[in-house]
Design a protein around this motif. Structure first.
Motif, PDB file in Angstrom:
ATOM      1  N   ALA A  53     -21.659  -4.530 -19.482  1.00 13.17           N
ATOM      2  CA  ALA A  53     -20.343  -4.114 -18.980  1.00 13.17           C
ATOM      3  C   ALA A  53     -19.326  -4.095 -20.116  1.00 13.17           C
ATOM      4  N   GLN A  54     -19.379  -5.076 -21.007  1.00  9.86           N
ATOM      5  CA  GLN A  54     -18.447  -5.119 -22.138  1.00  9.86           C
ATOM      6  C   GLN A  54     -18.700  -3.971 -23.102  1.00  9.86           C
ATOM      7  N   ARG A  55     -19.970  -3.607 -23.323  1.00 11.06           N
ATOM      8  CA  ARG A  55     -20.281  -2.462 -24.182  1.00 11.06           C
ATOM      9  C   ARG A  55     -19.714  -1.185 -23.586  1.00 11.06           C
ATOM     10  N   ASP A  56     -19.857  -1.028 -22.263  1.00  8.81           N
ATOM     11  CA  ASP A  56     -19.322   0.155 -21.592  1.00  8.81           C
ATOM     12  C   ASP A  56     -17.810   0.232 -21.757  1.00  8.81           C
ATOM     13  N   ASP A  57     -17.132  -0.918 -21.679  1.00 12.36           N
ATOM     14  CA  ASP A  57     -15.675  -0.961 -21.825  1.00 12.36           C
ATOM     15  C   ASP A  57     -15.240  -0.666 -23.256  1.00 12.36           C
ATOM     16  N   ALA A  58     -16.106  -0.962 -24.244  1.00 14.14           N
ATOM     17  CA  ALA A  58     -15.746  -0.814 -25.658  1.00 14.14           C
ATOM     18  C   ALA A  58     -16.042   0.573 -26.215  1.00 14.14           C
ATOM     19  N   VAL A  59     -16.596   1.475 -25.417  1.00 12.98           N
ATOM     20  CA  VAL A  59     -16.918   2.816 -25.913  1.00 12.98           C
ATOM     21  C   VAL A  59     -15.650   3.455 -26.462  1.00 12.98           C
ATOM     22  N   GLY A  60     -15.731   3.926 -27.697  1.00 13.55           N
ATOM     23  CA  GLY A  60     -14.585   4.563 -28.336  1.00 13.55           C
ATOM     24  C   GLY A  60     -13.632   3.596 -29.020  1.00 13.55           C
ATOM     25  N   ASP A  61     -13.915   2.305 -28.983  1.00 11.98           N
ATOM     26  CA  ASP A  61     -13.067   1.298 -29.614  1.00 11.98           C
ATOM     27  C   ASP A  61     -13.336   1.296 -31.118  1.00 11.98           C
ATOM     28  N   VAL A  62     -12.362   1.762 -31.898  1.00  9.15           N
ATOM     29  CA  VAL A  62     -12.557   1.861 -33.349  1.00  9.15           C
ATOM     30  C   VAL A  62     -12.569   0.492 -34.027  1.00  9.15           C
ATOM     31  N   SER A  63     -12.116  -0.550 -33.347  1.00  7.53           N
ATOM     32  CA  SER A  63     -12.123  -1.882 -33.944  1.00  7.53           C
ATOM     33  C   SER A  63     -13.454  -2.604 -33.715  1.00  7.53           C
ATOM     34  N   ALA A  64     -14.369  -1.967 -32.988  1.00  5.61           N
ATOM     35  CA  ALA A  64     -15.667  -2.592 -32.705  1.00  5.61           C
ATOM     36  C   ALA A  64     -16.418  -2.826 -34.015  1.00  5.61           C
ATOM     37  N   ARG A  65     -17.327  -3.804 -33.973  1.00  7.03           N
ATOM     38  CA  ARG A  65     -18.090  -4.119 -35.178  1.00  7.03           C
ATOM     39  C   ARG A  65     -18.978  -2.928 -35.554  1.00  7.03           C
ATOM     40  N   PRO A  66     -19.312  -2.817 -36.836  1.00  3.69           N
ATOM     41  CA  PRO A  66     -20.206  -1.748 -37.274  1.00  3.69           C
ATOM     42  C   PRO A  66     -21.577  -1.883 -36.610  1.00  3.69           C
ATOM     43  N   ALA A  67     -22.204  -0.775 -36.363  1.00  7.40           N
ATOM     44  CA  ALA A  67     -23.540  -0.800 -35.751  1.00  7.40           C
ATOM     45  C   ALA A  67     -24.557  -1.313 -36.769  1.00  7.40           C
ATOM     46  N   PRO A  68     -25.509  -2.135 -36.317  1.00  4.13           N
ATOM     47  CA  PRO A  68     -26.548  -2.583 -37.244  1.00  4.13           C
ATOM     48  C   PRO A  68     -27.464  -1.416 -37.610  1.00  4.13           C
ATOM     49  N   SER A  78     -16.875 -15.819 -25.954  1.00  2.75           N
ATOM     50  CA  SER A  78     -17.037 -15.473 -24.545  1.00  2.75           C
ATOM     51  C   SER A  78     -18.392 -15.929 -24.018  1.00  2.75           C
ATOM     52  N   SER A  79     -19.441 -15.669 -24.768  1.00  2.12           N
ATOM     53  CA  SER A  79     -20.792 -16.044 -24.342  1.00  2.12           C
ATOM     54  C   SER A  79     -20.923 -17.549 -24.160  1.00  2.12           C
ATOM     55  N   ARG A  80     -20.297 -18.307 -25.032  1.00  2.00           N
ATOM     56  CA  ARG A  80     -20.393 -19.768 -24.963  1.00  2.00           C
ATOM     57  C   ARG A  80     -19.731 -20.341 -23.712  1.00  2.00           C
ATOM     58  N   THR A  81     -18.856 -19.576 -23.080  1.00  4.96           N
ATOM     59  CA  THR A  81     -18.215 -20.052 -21.849  1.00  4.96           C
ATOM     60  C   THR A  81     -19.015 -19.694 -20.606  1.00  4.96           C
ATOM     61  N   GLU A  82     -20.032 -18.866 -20.755  1.00  7.10           N
ATOM     62  CA  GLU A  82     -20.820 -18.433 -19.606  1.00  7.10           C
ATOM     63  C   GLU A  82     -21.693 -19.576 -19.083  1.00  7.10           C
ATOM     64  N   GLU A  83     -21.851 -19.596 -17.778  1.00  9.82           N
ATOM     65  CA  GLU A  83     -22.694 -20.603 -17.150  1.00  9.82           C
ATOM     66  C   GLU A  83     -24.117 -20.504 -17.702  1.00  9.82           C
ATOM     67  N   GLY A  84     -24.679 -21.646 -18.069  1.00  6.24           N
ATOM     68  CA  GLY A  84     -26.057 -21.694 -18.537  1.00  6.24           C
ATOM     69  C   GLY A  84     -26.226 -21.496 -20.031  1.00  6.24           C
ATOM     70  N   CYS A  85     -25.144 -21.187 -20.754  1.00  5.61           N
ATOM     71  CA  CYS A  85     -25.253 -20.996 -22.203  1.00  5.61           C
ATOM     72  C   CYS A  85     -25.248 -22.353 -22.889  1.00  5.61           C
ATOM     73  N   LEU A  86     -26.307 -22.628 -23.629  1.00  2.00           N
ATOM     74  CA  LEU A  86     -26.418 -23.871 -24.387  1.00  2.00           C
ATOM     75  C   LEU A  86     -26.063 -23.663 -25.857  1.00  2.00           C
ATOM     76  N   GLU A  87     -26.291 -22.448 -26.348  1.00  2.00           N
ATOM     77  CA  GLU A  87     -25.988 -22.121 -27.746  1.00  2.00           C
ATOM     78  C   GLU A  87     -25.892 -20.611 -27.872  1.00  2.00           C
ATOM     79  N   TYR A  88     -24.940 -20.167 -28.689  1.00  2.00           N
ATOM     80  CA  TYR A  88     -24.828 -18.736 -28.974  1.00  2.00           C
ATOM     81  C   TYR A  88     -24.183 -18.610 -30.348  1.00  2.00           C
ATOM     82  N   VAL A  89     -24.977 -18.186 -31.332  1.00  2.00           N
ATOM     83  CA  VAL A  89     -24.503 -18.102 -32.713  1.00  2.00           C
ATOM     84  C   VAL A  89     -24.974 -16.795 -33.342  1.00  2.00           C
ATOM     85  N   ILE A  90     -24.069 -16.142 -34.021  1.00  2.00           N
ATOM     86  CA  ILE A  90     -24.397 -15.015 -34.892  1.00  2.00           C
ATOM     87  C   ILE A  90     -23.894 -15.424 -36.265  1.00  2.00           C
TER      88      ILE A  90
END
Length: 105
Positions: free
Chosen positions: A73-88, A30-42
């Motif tokens: 906004a995406q974090r707010d939408d994901a509240v309570g989502d059990v499939s979310a990645r583990p917290a660091p 998703s981030s890579r499709t955003e305007e102005g994103c040149l690189e986004y890697v985890i």
């Protein structure tokens, strides 16, 4: 305009690193499709099983700010989502505003 580089390190439970990375894939796409994103890697640090690296490049600070709004906004939408990645366990992120750059070679 000044290019912006974001570098970060997530400290994660080594037993949860794969799930953390898998939970990051949709956000990277998703981030890579955003305007102005040149690189986004985890990506996993190949030498430390509890370390994950974040690397981003944006055309400008305005683009990064827009991205951060989308992320919030995406974090707010994901509240309570059990499939979310583990917290660091820990997170360190630094933003660099780059005045100039050139190829190394």
């Amino acid at each position: 305009m000044t290019m912006v580089i974001v570098q970060g390190v997530f400290t994660v439970d080594p037993n949860e690193r794969e799930r953390f990375l898998e939970g990051s894939v949709d956000g990277m796409r998703s981030s890579r499709t955003e305007e102005g994103c040149l690189e986004y890697v985890i990506a996993a640090d190949p030498l430390d099983p509890g370390r994950v690296i974040l690397s981003e490049r944006w055309e400008s600070m305005d683009h990064l700010q827009q991205h951060l709004q989308v992320q919030a906004a995406q974090r707010d939408d994901a509240v309570g989502d059990v499939s979310a990645r583990p917290a660091p366990l820990n997170l360190e992120i630094t933003v660099y505003e780059v005045a100039s750059s050139r190829p190394l070679r």
